[in-house]
Design a protein around this motif. Structure first.
Motif, PDB file in Angstrom:
ATOM      1  N   GLY A  90      98.094 -46.269 -56.625  1.00 40.14           N
ATOM      2  CA  GLY A  90      96.913 -46.812 -57.282  1.00 40.14           C
ATOM      3  C   GLY A  90      96.810 -48.307 -57.055  1.00 40.14           C
ATOM      4  N   ALA A  91      96.726 -49.068 -58.125  1.00 41.79           N
ATOM      5  CA  ALA A  91      96.675 -50.524 -58.028  1.00 41.79           C
ATOM      6  C   ALA A  91      98.058 -51.147 -57.977  1.00 41.79           C
ATOM      7  N   ALA A  92      99.080 -50.329 -57.772  1.00 46.70           N
ATOM      8  CA  ALA A  92     100.464 -50.783 -57.522  1.00 46.70           C
ATOM      9  C   ALA A  92     101.098 -51.496 -58.702  1.00 46.70           C
ATOM     10  N   GLN A  93     100.739 -51.081 -59.911  1.00 46.65           N
ATOM     11  CA  GLN A  93     101.357 -51.697 -61.091  1.00 46.65           C
ATOM     12  C   GLN A  93     102.871 -51.479 -61.103  1.00 46.65           C
ATOM     13  N   VAL A 106     107.299 -50.729 -51.412  1.00 47.05           N
ATOM     14  CA  VAL A 106     106.152 -50.449 -50.559  1.00 47.05           C
ATOM     15  C   VAL A 106     105.247 -49.531 -51.369  1.00 47.05           C
ATOM     16  N   ALA A 107     103.973 -49.913 -51.516  1.00 43.82           N
ATOM     17  CA  ALA A 107     103.032 -49.134 -52.317  1.00 43.82           C
ATOM     18  C   ALA A 107     102.122 -48.334 -51.399  1.00 43.82           C
ATOM     19  N   LEU A 108     102.167 -47.013 -51.529  1.00 41.93           N
ATOM     20  CA  LEU A 108     101.384 -46.120 -50.671  1.00 41.93           C
ATOM     21  C   LEU A 108     100.396 -45.327 -51.509  1.00 41.93           C
ATOM     22  N   ASP A 109      99.168 -45.211 -51.000  1.00 45.06           N
ATOM     23  CA  ASP A 109      98.166 -44.401 -51.684  1.00 45.06           C
ATOM     24  C   ASP A 109      97.216 -43.805 -50.655  1.00 45.06           C
ATOM     25  N   LEU A 110      96.667 -42.638 -50.982  1.00 47.67           N
ATOM     26  CA  LEU A 110      95.690 -41.976 -50.128  1.00 47.67           C
ATOM     27  C   LEU A 110      94.352 -42.705 -50.139  1.00 47.67           C
ATOM     28  N   SER A 111      94.068 -43.403 -51.247  1.00 46.22           N
ATOM     29  CA  SER A 111      92.764 -44.025 -51.462  1.00 46.22           C
ATOM     30  C   SER A 111      92.749 -45.495 -51.050  1.00 46.22           C
ATOM     31  N   HIS A 112      91.871 -45.807 -50.115  1.00 45.78           N
ATOM     32  CA  HIS A 112      91.701 -47.194 -49.681  1.00 45.78           C
ATOM     33  C   HIS A 112      91.202 -48.061 -50.835  1.00 45.78           C
ATOM     34  N   ARG A 113      90.291 -47.518 -51.637  1.00 44.85           N
ATOM     35  CA  ARG A 113      89.712 -48.305 -52.730  1.00 44.85           C
ATOM     36  C   ARG A 113      90.749 -48.611 -53.807  1.00 44.85           C
ATOM     37  N   GLN A 114      91.639 -47.670 -54.096  1.00 49.02           N
ATOM     38  CA  GLN A 114      92.695 -47.960 -55.057  1.00 49.02           C
ATOM     39  C   GLN A 114      93.557 -49.122 -54.561  1.00 49.02           C
ATOM     40  N   LEU A 115      93.874 -49.124 -53.288  1.00 55.03           N
ATOM     41  CA  LEU A 115      94.712 -50.200 -52.745  1.00 55.03           C
ATOM     42  C   LEU A 115      93.967 -51.527 -52.695  1.00 55.03           C
TER      43      LEU A 115
END
Length: 278
Positions: A90-93, A106-115
């Motif tokens: 998500g927003a890598a909290q 390392v913060a990984l997410d499927l959503s570009h907008r979340q990142l």
């Protein structure tokens, strides 16, 4: 490469509300649907839940179980210098909290907008937009991995993710992930009294799907029983060392979707699985 976030714009209303149903949804359809859903809803999600989550806090679920007290990844002082992968960041909290302990997340997410929200808040760690079922990392790249309600509830084949996580963990590495407690699938997703009566079979694994007018999935969640989760973990090469079912604390008076003090005092809402790679 994650671009700087654009200014918020109100989401355009869709032609019609998606239809909620229960039907099969495979790996590719689930991934496509959930990438689109989180891209469309990231702004609203962060606006609604950002205060509870904080910018640099590590909570495992709506109950508010905090890693500071839980130490499911280990004592905070032992995180320094550890390479940690966060899935569904998500927003890598959580990654931001890990970085504050001296870890190398390392913060990984499927959503570009979340990142993009992760970029907006800031941090010196890498942000990676990728599918958890095909991790873009070399074998044995991380000491620890974690996922707070990320990835696992939304994938059609959780063993794909678990095996990928095991691959990128070093021997002795730990993976801790939280999901909706499986028992919740037997109850309506309502925070009030209507959410306390069983309405469907706990053993029905048919995915929950929201689909558009043409029958295309726009959101998918997958149900696994408690036994399914344990078997998935073991079959993927992990050893289950703990299963945490957080109780609802008296200080938490907020509601989050179907999570509430009323339901939380009676039935579990979150399951946290602590796994290790031998």
């Amino acid at each position: 490469m994650i671009q700087e976030p654009e200014a918020y714009e109100p989401e355009r209303p869709e032609a019609s509300e998606p239809e909620a149903t229960r039907r099969d949804a495979g790996v590719a359809e689930s991934s496509r649907a959930n990438r689109g859903w989180w891209d469309r809803n990231a702004d609203e999600y962060q606006s609604e839940h950002g205060t509870f989550l904080g910018d640099d806090r590590f909570v495992w679920g709506p109950e508010g179980l905090d890693e500071v007290e839980a130490e499911l990844l280990g004592p905070p002082e032992e995180l320094k210098g550890k390479d940690v992968l966060e899935l569904g960041a998500g927003a890598a909290q959580c990654a931001r909290w890990l970085a504050a302990q001296g870890a190398r997340p390392v913060a990984l997410d499927l959503s570009h907008r979340q990142l993009q929200h992760a970029l907006r808040i800031g941090g010196s760690f890498p942000l990676v937009c990728a599918d958890a079922g095909a991790l873009p990392f070399a074998d044995s790249s991380f000491d620890l991995a974690c996922s707070a309600y990320g990835a696992l509830p939304f994938v059609a084949d959780p063993r794909l993710v678990l095996r990928e996580v095991r691959r990128v963990l070093r021997p002795g590495g730990r993976f801790v992930f939280s999901v909706t407690h499986p028992i919740r699938w037997a109850f309506p997703d309502e925070p009030g009294p209507e959410g306390l009566s069983v309405s469907s079979s706990y053993f029905d694994r048919t995915p929950y799907v929201e689909q558009d007018e043409e029958g295309r999935a726009v959101y998918v969640e997958h149900h696994r029983t408690l036994g399914d989760r344990v078997r998935d973990i073991v079959a993927s090469g992990f050893r289950l060392v703990d299963l945490v079912e957080p109780e609802w604390p008296s200080w938490n008076t907020s509601e989050w979707g179907g999570w509430s003090p009323l339901r939380g005092s009676l039935i579990p809402g979150t399951a946290v699985f602590v796994c290790e790679r031998d």
